[in-house]
Structures are given as structure tokens and as C-alpha cells.
Design an enzyme around this catalytic site. Structure first.
Site, PDB file in Angstrom:
ATOM      1  CD  GLN A 284      -3.098  -0.749   0.223  1.00 56.75           C
ATOM      2  OE1 GLN A 284      -3.265   0.389  -0.207  1.00 56.75           O
ATOM      3  NE2 GLN A 284      -3.865  -1.774  -0.142  1.00 56.75           N
ATOM      4  CE1 TYR A 317      -7.081 -12.228  -7.191  1.00 53.64           C
ATOM      5  CE2 TYR A 317      -8.664 -12.289  -5.374  1.00 53.64           C
ATOM      6  CZ  TYR A 317      -8.353 -12.508  -6.712  1.00 53.64           C
ATOM      7  OH  TYR A 317      -9.320 -13.003  -7.563  1.00 53.64           O
ATOM      8  CD  GLU A 341       0.426 -12.160  -4.773  1.00 55.05           C
ATOM      9  OE1 GLU A 341       0.744 -11.757  -5.908  1.00 55.05           O
ATOM     10  OE2 GLU A 341      -0.537 -11.690  -4.132  1.00 55.05           O
ATOM     11  CG  ASP A 384      -6.119  -5.963  -1.064  1.00 56.03           C
ATOM     12  OD1 ASP A 384      -6.759  -5.227  -1.852  1.00 56.03           O
ATOM     13  OD2 ASP A 384      -5.075  -5.595  -0.502  1.00 56.03           O
ATOM     14  CB  CYS A 411      -7.716  -0.010  -4.948  1.00 56.77           C
ATOM     15  SG  CYS A 411      -7.313  -1.086  -6.345  1.00 56.77           S
TER      16      CYS A 411
END
Length: 455
Positions: A284, A317, A341, A384, A411
Site C-alpha cells: 500500500q 491475493y 498470491e 484484496d 481500490c
């Protein structure tokens, strides 16, 4: 800001050709940082305006066959009370076009007061939820770790730059190949600006990525060389950078990172844990985002009774393990956390970051493939996903795995609202939602949602 001079259409080309100037009334905000205006019945997506203003725009993307046009504000004829002086001349559309070229992207709301920015982002979120999921809900966008001056600057711990054909640091204009040289990056943390990369000769480099962790640990500069750039040229650039900065070269296409000096990774801190993040690995970018999002996710799951010792959860993720580590803390050694991931390098980071947590299983692979191979059930899931969202197939797999709750970090309000629609059609509902302004002075926002079976 300028005063009115004349209000007839100015043509710098044929009707509707790029470069044509028109006077329009700015309408509501649309997803993506644009505002909707109309000219003779045609929709124009305008950047750098505010709803209610009368402005002169310069068309940047147009043509008689185009379904809609795009344009930048070049003069404000009737200003909104929420218009403020832009903090960055090179991102200020009025100043940039006066100098003869487009503004850099990445600070497209910098001419609007921060409270109005957050209200506009709330409008976008509400509109996407209603249009794509049929949900009527107003969610306040929360300020996060604002700077003392209240200007929303200095929050980026990561920044990406282009290089001009003269070898100078630059940034792209919006939807353009034009690279504008820059001498500052006001949204970036001091650790990035203090490197003064704009003073360095970067001939032979296509792209520069910089990470300066908010914990003060060693920054990393990544150089993407152009084809044919020699080791001697790289060494020349290396010699211009401060000695206490790690430097690596990277190939964006192959995902390869090669050490030039120091480390190929940075050390990040969040939620009481240390994380190593290699190269371009995802983290982030707002200095306060990791703790803010971890607290929001774990708060939702804790309060609902879905996250407790012995629980089985999955982090999808998962990146370098930002959420995996605090989830593992919560479920304890009697519980289990599956961390999935897709990026091999980032998954390797997760293994290093979580090696002391026996309850964590780390799997590298696409989420849909891993879920397909596993028949186990979970108490709670966390996802995410990237900006494109999870998509219908993954959403169906998530519901089929039978969790009691799903925390969804997003996002992008459009892909989130679309996925929420899939959940609702599968018999799930939105239990709670929070919105965060993790990207002040840009159109981006972050949401954290709690989804539960409707029954």
C-alpha cells in the site's frame, strides 16, 4: 484562475478536433476522475473542473465518430467556492496549458478542497453501488493520517516515474505518451523527494520506481533500462545516487530484479510485524494505509465473531502478507490461514515474512486455480484483488467454499460494485462498508466491505 474574456467557441482545428476549445458547464463527477459536461448533445469527460463551474476546455481526445470526447479545463469563467490554488504547477491544468502542454497525471483533484474531494468520492461510490449492484447507500470517505498542514501531501511511500528523451526524470500526461519533466513530487514522502532524482542524468533508462518506507528504513531505487543500455551507463547513474540507497535494475516484462547496490527489497512495518517487499512487489502506497486497512478488516471480522482462536481463514491475493500475519495472530496456532498470491516474487516474500507462523500455509498461484483444487471450508475469507476486481467466476468459488463471512478490500468502486452484484445474486448481502481517502488529491479511494450470507 482567470476571468472571462469571451465565450464563443475557439477552433484550433476542425470541429471537434483535438485542440479545439469549447465553453461548457461542468456537471457531476464520473468514475475515473472526470466530470460530465455536454456540448450540442455530445458527452464530454472533463478533467480539472468542479461541478457547477463554467469553464473553457481544450479537447484532448475527440472526433466526429467518437461516442464521447475528453477535455482539460484551460480557463475558469465561473469558479466553485471549493476551488483552491493547485499545489503543483506541473499538474495544474490551467498553468500547464498556458505553458503550451498538458499537465502531468496523478494529482487530478489538486484544485479542489479536501472536504469536497471526499464528498465527490462518496458520490462516485454511491453511484457505482446503485448502478452496478442496485444498492442505495451513502458512505462517508474517511480521512487517513492527514499532513499537519491539512493539504493531503507527502503521503506516497512509492512513486513511479518516466524518463524524457533528454534523460530527465518525468511523468506522463493523462492518457498520453507525452512525458513532462518534473522537479518535485509533492504527493511523495520526503524520503523520495530528498533523493533529488530530477538532478540525475538518466539517459538509457525507460522507467524509475522508488520506495521509501515510512519506518525510515533504507530506500530502494529501481531502474528499468532501455534495450542496449550498457553496464557502464548503469554504473554512471549509480554513482550519482546517495550511497545509503539500495539500487537495482528490473525488467517489468519478466519480473526480474538484479542487485546493483545494497538490497533488492525494502523493509516495511505494519500491525506489529516486519515485512520484506522485493522490487515492484505490491505494498500500500499511503504511509498510513497498511495499519488503517488491517484495523478495518480485523475489526469487521472480530466484531462479527468470525475471527477467533481456532478459526480457519484464507487471505486471497495476499501479496507479501500484510493481512496474513495479523490473521494468523488472531486465529492462533490452533487455527489456520491459507495465503494465496499469484506473483512468484511476492509469494517468496510472504514465505520469508511468515516463516515463524506454523498455522500459515502459503500457496503461489492464481486464486481461481487454487480454490478449484481445494475442497476445504473456511470460517472467513479475505480478498484484496487488483483493480480489475475478483470477477464472476472467483466470486462464485468464494461463495461455494461456504464461509460465514467475507472481507473484501477494494481500490476500485466500479469493480467492487460489480462483484457485489454477483454476491447478491448468489444469496449474499453487504453487511458493512467503510471508505478511506488513501489517495488525497487523486480520484482514487479504498473500500473495506463485510459480506455475509443473506440467510
Amino acid at each position: 484562475m482567470t476571468s472571462p474574456t469571451h465565450e464563443h467557441t475557439e477552433h484550433h482545428g476542425g470541429q471537434g478536433a483535438p485542440g479545439t476549445e469549447l465553453v461548457v458547464d461542468v456537471g457531476p463527477i464520473a468514475h475515473g476522475g472526470h466530470f460530465v459536461a455536454r456540448h450540442e448533445g455530445r458527452v464530454i469527460f472533463v478533467r480539472h473542473g468542479i461541478p457547477g463551474e463554467k469553464v473553457r476546455i481544450r479537447l484532448t481526445d475527440s472526433g466526429e465518430a467518437s461516442r464521447f470526447w475528453r477535455g482539460d479545463v484551460v480557463e475558469v469563467l465561473e469558479a466553485s467556492e471549493d476551488r483552491v490554488r493547485h499545489f503543483w504547477k506541473q499538474a495544474d491544468s490551467l498553468a500547464a496549458w498556458k505553458q503550451g502542454g498538458p499537465p502531468v497525471g496523478g494529482a487530478e483533484l489538486g484544485h479542489i478542497s479536501l472536504p469536497r474531494q471526499r464528498a465527490l468520492k462518496a458520490e462516485v461510490l454511491a453511484e457505482q453501488l446503485k448502478r452496478l449492484a442496485g444498492v442505495e447507500l451513502w458512505t462517508e470517505i474517511e480521512a487517513v493520517g492527514d499532513t499537519p498542514d491539512g493539504a493531503g501531501l507527502g503521503w506516497r511511500t512509492r512513486a513511479s516515474f518516466a524518463v524524457t528523451d533528454k534523460g530527465k526524470l518525468g511523468m506522463h500526461a493523462h492518457r498520453s505518451d507525452v512525458v513532462v519533466p518534473v522537479q518535485e513530487m509533492p504527493l511523495a514522502a520526503a524520503g523520495i523527494n530528498e533523493l533529488k532524482l530530477w538532478d540525475i542524468e538518466l539517459q538509457g533508462i525507460a522507467r524509475v520506481e522508488v520506495a521509501a518506507p515510512s519506518n525510515g528504513s533504507r530506500p530502494l531505487v529501481l531502474l528499468a533500462p532501455e534495450e542496449g543500455t550498457t553496464p557502464k551507463r548503469l554504473h554512471s547513474i549509480l554513482s550519482q545516487l546517495p550511497q545509503d540507497v539500495s539500487v537495482a535494475s528490473f525488467d517489468p516484462a519478466k519480473g526480474e530484479v538484479l542487485q546493483l547496490r545494497g538490497r533488492t527489497w525494502v523493509q516495511e512495518s505494519a500491525a506489529g510485524h516486519e515485512y520484506r517487499v522485493t522490487g515492484e512487489g505490491f505494498w500500500q502506497i499511503h504511509r498510513d494505509a497498511p495499519d488503517t486497512l488491517v484495523n478495518a478488516v480485523t475489526g469487521f471480522l472480530h466484531d462479527g465473531g468470525y475471527l477467533e482462536p481456532g478459526a480457519a481463514v484464507a487471505d486471497l491475493y495476499a501479496g507479501a502478507g500484510l493481512f496474513t500475519a495479523p490473521l494468523a495472530d488472531a486465529v492462533g496456532v490452533t487455527g489456520s490461514v491459507l495465503s494465496v498470491e499469484g506473483a512468484p516474487g511476492t509469494s517468496r516474500d510472504a514465505r520469508k515474512n511468515l516463516h515463524g507462523q506454523p498455522q500459515v500455509e502459503i500457496v503461489q498461484g492464481r486464486v481461481e486455480r487454487v480454490l478449484h483444487q481445494r475442497s476445504r471450508s473456511f470460517d472467513a475469507l479475505l480478498l484484496d484483488p487488483p483493480r480489475a476486481g475478483a470477477g464472476k467466476a472467483v466470486v462464485n468459488q468464494l461463495m461455494a467454499s461456504g464461509p460465514r463471512a467475507i472481507a473484501y478490500v477494494s481500490c476500485d468502486p466500479a469493480s467492487f460494485a460489480r462483484d457485489l452484484g454477483y454476491f447478491q445474486r448468489g444469496g449474499w448481502r453487504l453487511e458493512a462498508l467503510r471508505g478511506f481517502d488513501l489517495y488525497p488529491n487523486t480520484h482514487h479511494l479504498e473500500t473495506v466491505a463485510l459480506l455475509v450470507p443473506a440467510a
